[in-house]
Design an enzyme around this catalytic site. Structure first.
Site, PDB file in Angstrom:
ATOM      1  N   LYS A  13       0.815  -1.222   0.000  1.00 48.50           N
ATOM      2  CA  LYS A  13       0.000   0.000   0.000  1.00 48.50           C
ATOM      3  C   LYS A  13       0.843   1.265   0.000  1.00 48.50           C
ATOM      4  O   LYS A  13       0.590   2.175  -0.759  1.00 48.50           O
ATOM      5  CB  LYS A  13      -0.877   0.070   1.264  1.00 48.50           C
ATOM      6  CG  LYS A  13      -2.100  -0.771   1.256  1.00 48.50           C
ATOM      7  CD  LYS A  13      -3.014  -0.391   2.417  1.00 48.50           C
ATOM      8  CE  LYS A  13      -2.325  -0.326   3.766  1.00 48.50           C
ATOM      9  NZ  LYS A  13      -1.967  -1.637   4.332  1.00 48.50           N
ATOM     10  N   ARG A  88      -9.674   1.520   9.610  1.00 43.13           N
ATOM     11  CA  ARG A  88      -9.262   0.139   9.869  1.00 43.13           C
ATOM     12  C   ARG A  88     -10.342  -0.652  10.597  1.00 43.13           C
ATOM     13  O   ARG A  88     -10.182  -1.851  10.792  1.00 43.13           O
ATOM     14  CB  ARG A  88      -8.011   0.139  10.749  1.00 43.13           C
ATOM     15  CG  ARG A  88      -6.702   0.099  10.000  1.00 43.13           C
ATOM     16  CD  ARG A  88      -5.579   0.172  11.032  1.00 43.13           C
ATOM     17  NE  ARG A  88      -4.367  -0.482  10.613  1.00 43.13           N
ATOM     18  CZ  ARG A  88      -3.445   0.088   9.852  1.00 43.13           C
ATOM     19  NH1 ARG A  88      -3.615   1.286   9.365  1.00 43.13           N
ATOM     20  NH2 ARG A  88      -2.347  -0.573   9.548  1.00 43.13           N
ATOM     21  N   ARG A 127      11.497  -6.700   4.727  1.00 41.38           N
ATOM     22  CA  ARG A 127      11.524  -5.277   5.084  1.00 41.38           C
ATOM     23  C   ARG A 127      12.082  -5.093   6.495  1.00 41.38           C
ATOM     24  O   ARG A 127      12.807  -4.133   6.763  1.00 41.38           O
ATOM     25  CB  ARG A 127      10.114  -4.676   4.995  1.00 41.38           C
ATOM     26  CG  ARG A 127      10.093  -3.187   5.247  1.00 41.38           C
ATOM     27  CD  ARG A 127       8.739  -2.577   4.950  1.00 41.38           C
ATOM     28  NE  ARG A 127       7.768  -2.869   6.000  1.00 41.38           N
ATOM     29  CZ  ARG A 127       6.479  -2.532   5.943  1.00 41.38           C
ATOM     30  NH1 ARG A 127       5.990  -1.919   4.877  1.00 41.38           N
ATOM     31  NH2 ARG A 127       5.666  -2.812   6.933  1.00 41.38           N
ATOM     32  N   ARG A 133      12.018  -1.789  10.963  1.00 45.45           N
ATOM     33  CA  ARG A 133      10.837  -1.203  11.605  1.00 45.45           C
ATOM     34  C   ARG A 133      10.523  -1.987  12.862  1.00 45.45           C
ATOM     35  O   ARG A 133      10.494  -3.209  12.828  1.00 45.45           O
ATOM     36  CB  ARG A 133       9.644  -1.259  10.636  1.00 45.45           C
ATOM     37  CG  ARG A 133       9.066   0.103  10.346  1.00 45.45           C
ATOM     38  CD  ARG A 133       7.971   0.032   9.317  1.00 45.45           C
ATOM     39  NE  ARG A 133       6.714  -0.504   9.858  1.00 45.45           N
ATOM     40  CZ  ARG A 133       5.550  -0.398   9.222  1.00 45.45           C
ATOM     41  NH1 ARG A 133       5.484   0.212   8.064  1.00 45.45           N
ATOM     42  NH2 ARG A 133       4.467  -0.901   9.761  1.00 45.45           N
ATOM     43  N   ARG A 144      -0.569  -8.320  13.419  1.00 45.97           N
ATOM     44  CA  ARG A 144      -1.137  -7.296  12.521  1.00 45.97           C
ATOM     45  C   ARG A 144      -2.000  -7.946  11.440  1.00 45.97           C
ATOM     46  O   ARG A 144      -3.037  -7.404  11.051  1.00 45.97           O
ATOM     47  CB  ARG A 144      -0.027  -6.437  11.915  1.00 45.97           C
ATOM     48  CG  ARG A 144       0.442  -5.354  12.900  1.00 45.97           C
ATOM     49  CD  ARG A 144       1.840  -4.823  12.598  1.00 45.97           C
ATOM     50  NE  ARG A 144       2.015  -4.388  11.235  1.00 45.97           N
ATOM     51  CZ  ARG A 144       3.170  -4.461  10.567  1.00 45.97           C
ATOM     52  NH1 ARG A 144       4.235  -4.962  11.136  1.00 45.97           N
ATOM     53  NH2 ARG A 144       3.240  -4.029   9.330  1.00 45.97           N
TER      54      ARG A 144
HETATM   55  P1  ADP Z   1       0.759  -1.750   8.081  1.00 45.93           P
HETATM   56  O1  ADP Z   1       1.899  -2.096   7.172  1.00 45.93           O
HETATM   57  O2  ADP Z   1       0.664  -2.669   9.260  1.00 45.93           O
HETATM   58  O3  ADP Z   1      -0.533  -1.576   7.343  1.00 45.93           O
HETATM   59  P2  ADP Z   1       0.797   1.122   8.780  1.00 45.93           P
HETATM   60  O4  ADP Z   1       2.006   1.887   8.438  1.00 45.93           O
HETATM   61  O5  ADP Z   1      -0.444   1.410   8.016  1.00 45.93           O
HETATM   62  O6  ADP Z   1       1.201  -0.397   8.733  1.00 45.93           O
HETATM   63  O7  ADP Z   1       0.462   1.319  10.340  1.00 45.93           O
HETATM   64  C1  ADP Z   1       1.423   1.038  11.335  1.00 45.93           C
HETATM   65  C2  ADP Z   1       0.778   1.066  12.726  1.00 45.93           C
HETATM   66  O8  ADP Z   1       0.195   2.376  12.959  1.00 45.93           O
HETATM   67  C3  ADP Z   1      -0.403   0.117  12.932  1.00 45.93           C
HETATM   68  O9  ADP Z   1       0.034  -1.203  13.262  1.00 45.93           O
HETATM   69  C4  ADP Z   1      -1.127   0.805  14.088  1.00 45.93           C
HETATM   70  O10 ADP Z   1      -0.469   0.605  15.318  1.00 45.93           O
HETATM   71  C5  ADP Z   1      -0.999   2.274  13.725  1.00 45.93           C
HETATM   72  N1  ADP Z   1      -2.142   2.739  12.908  1.00 45.93           N
HETATM   73  C6  ADP Z   1      -2.099   3.161  11.608  1.00 45.93           C
HETATM   74  N2  ADP Z   1      -3.317   3.495  11.166  1.00 45.93           N
HETATM   75  C7  ADP Z   1      -4.179   3.297  12.204  1.00 45.93           C
HETATM   76  C8  ADP Z   1      -5.582   3.424  12.387  1.00 45.93           C
HETATM   77  N3  ADP Z   1      -6.383   3.836  11.394  1.00 45.93           N
HETATM   78  N4  ADP Z   1      -6.111   3.126  13.589  1.00 45.93           N
HETATM   79  C9  ADP Z   1      -5.339   2.695  14.595  1.00 45.93           C
HETATM   80  N5  ADP Z   1      -4.006   2.526  14.511  1.00 45.93           N
HETATM   81  C10 ADP Z   1      -3.424   2.807  13.326  1.00 45.93           C
END
Ligand code: ADP
Length: 187
Positions: A13, A88, A127, A133, A144
């Site tokens: 994404k 989410r 990654r 990360r 996740r």
């Molecule tokens: P991923 O690759 O897991 O989709 P993101 O970069 O989108 O990773 O998000 C990383 C972290 O940021 C999530 O695991 C969560 O802890 C937090 N996060 C991101 N977006 C949201 C959201 N909409 N609601 C709650 N937590 C979020």
């Protein structure tokens, strides 16, 4: 154009959102990126978010919703955006509806990147090795993925019922996936 990009962790994404938003000339609004920037600069929001992010848990809505509302109200996002990482949960869908309603706008399209889950876990592990990360350990990756399946995957149906959903094959070369996303958006 107001676009939401969905897909499980590791679907690519972030990569696609960066490229596609540039092509379309709209800002890429990534909740994960905003949280990570706040963690990196040590803001109170970052300190709060980090407690949840490191374990792969969702940051509470009390923190997340206000942040998204604030970002989408900024002038560069008023005429269009590519949203990534929010909503989410079903309750975040309702929150996004009311944020957009207050701004007098609505989503034009929801793109779901579909992927093979084993391939995706492999990508995340790579990654983790390359970028380090802190939420990319195998246990947290699995958590996740579980949260996505339980809480986020149901959103696909909601947006399909609204007639907004387009599904795009997220496997293969980055360039090929970008071409598929762009043609899905033109359709
Ligand atoms: P991923 O690759 O897991 O989709 P993101 O970069 O989108 O990773 O998000 C990383 C972290 O940021 C999530 O695991 C969560 O802890 C937090 N996060 C991101 N977006 C949201 C959201 N909409 N609601 C709650 N937590 C979020």
């Amino acid at each position: 154009m107001r676009i939401l990009l969905m897909g499980p962790p590791g679907a690519g994404k972030g990569t696609q959102a960066t490229i596609v938003s540039e092509r379309l000339g709209v800002p890429h609004v990534s909740t994960g990126d905003i949280f990570r920037a706040n963690v990196a600069s040590g803001t109170p929001l970052g300190l709060e978010a980090k407690k949840y992010m490191d374990g792969g848990d969702f940051v509470p809505d009390s923190v997340t919703n206000a942040m998204v509302q604030d970002r989408l109200a900024q002038p560069d996002a008023v005429t269009g955006f590519l949203l990534d990482g929010f909503p989410r949960t079903v309750s975040q869908v309702e929150e996004l509806d009311s944020i957009l309603e207050a701004l007098g706008s609505k989503l034009d399209r929801v793109v779901e990147l579909t992927v093979d889950i084993d391939e995706v876990v492999g990508r995340l592990v790579r990654r983790a090795q390359e970028q380090g990360r802190s939420d990319d350990t195998e246990e947290v990756i699995r958590h996740r993925q579980d949260l996505y399946a339980e809480q986020t995957a149901p959103l696909v149906r909601i947006y399909a019922e609204r007639g907004l959903l387009v599904q795009v094959d997220g496997m293969g070369d980055v360039d090929d996936v970008t071409a598929r996303v762009l043609s899905a958006l033109e359709a």
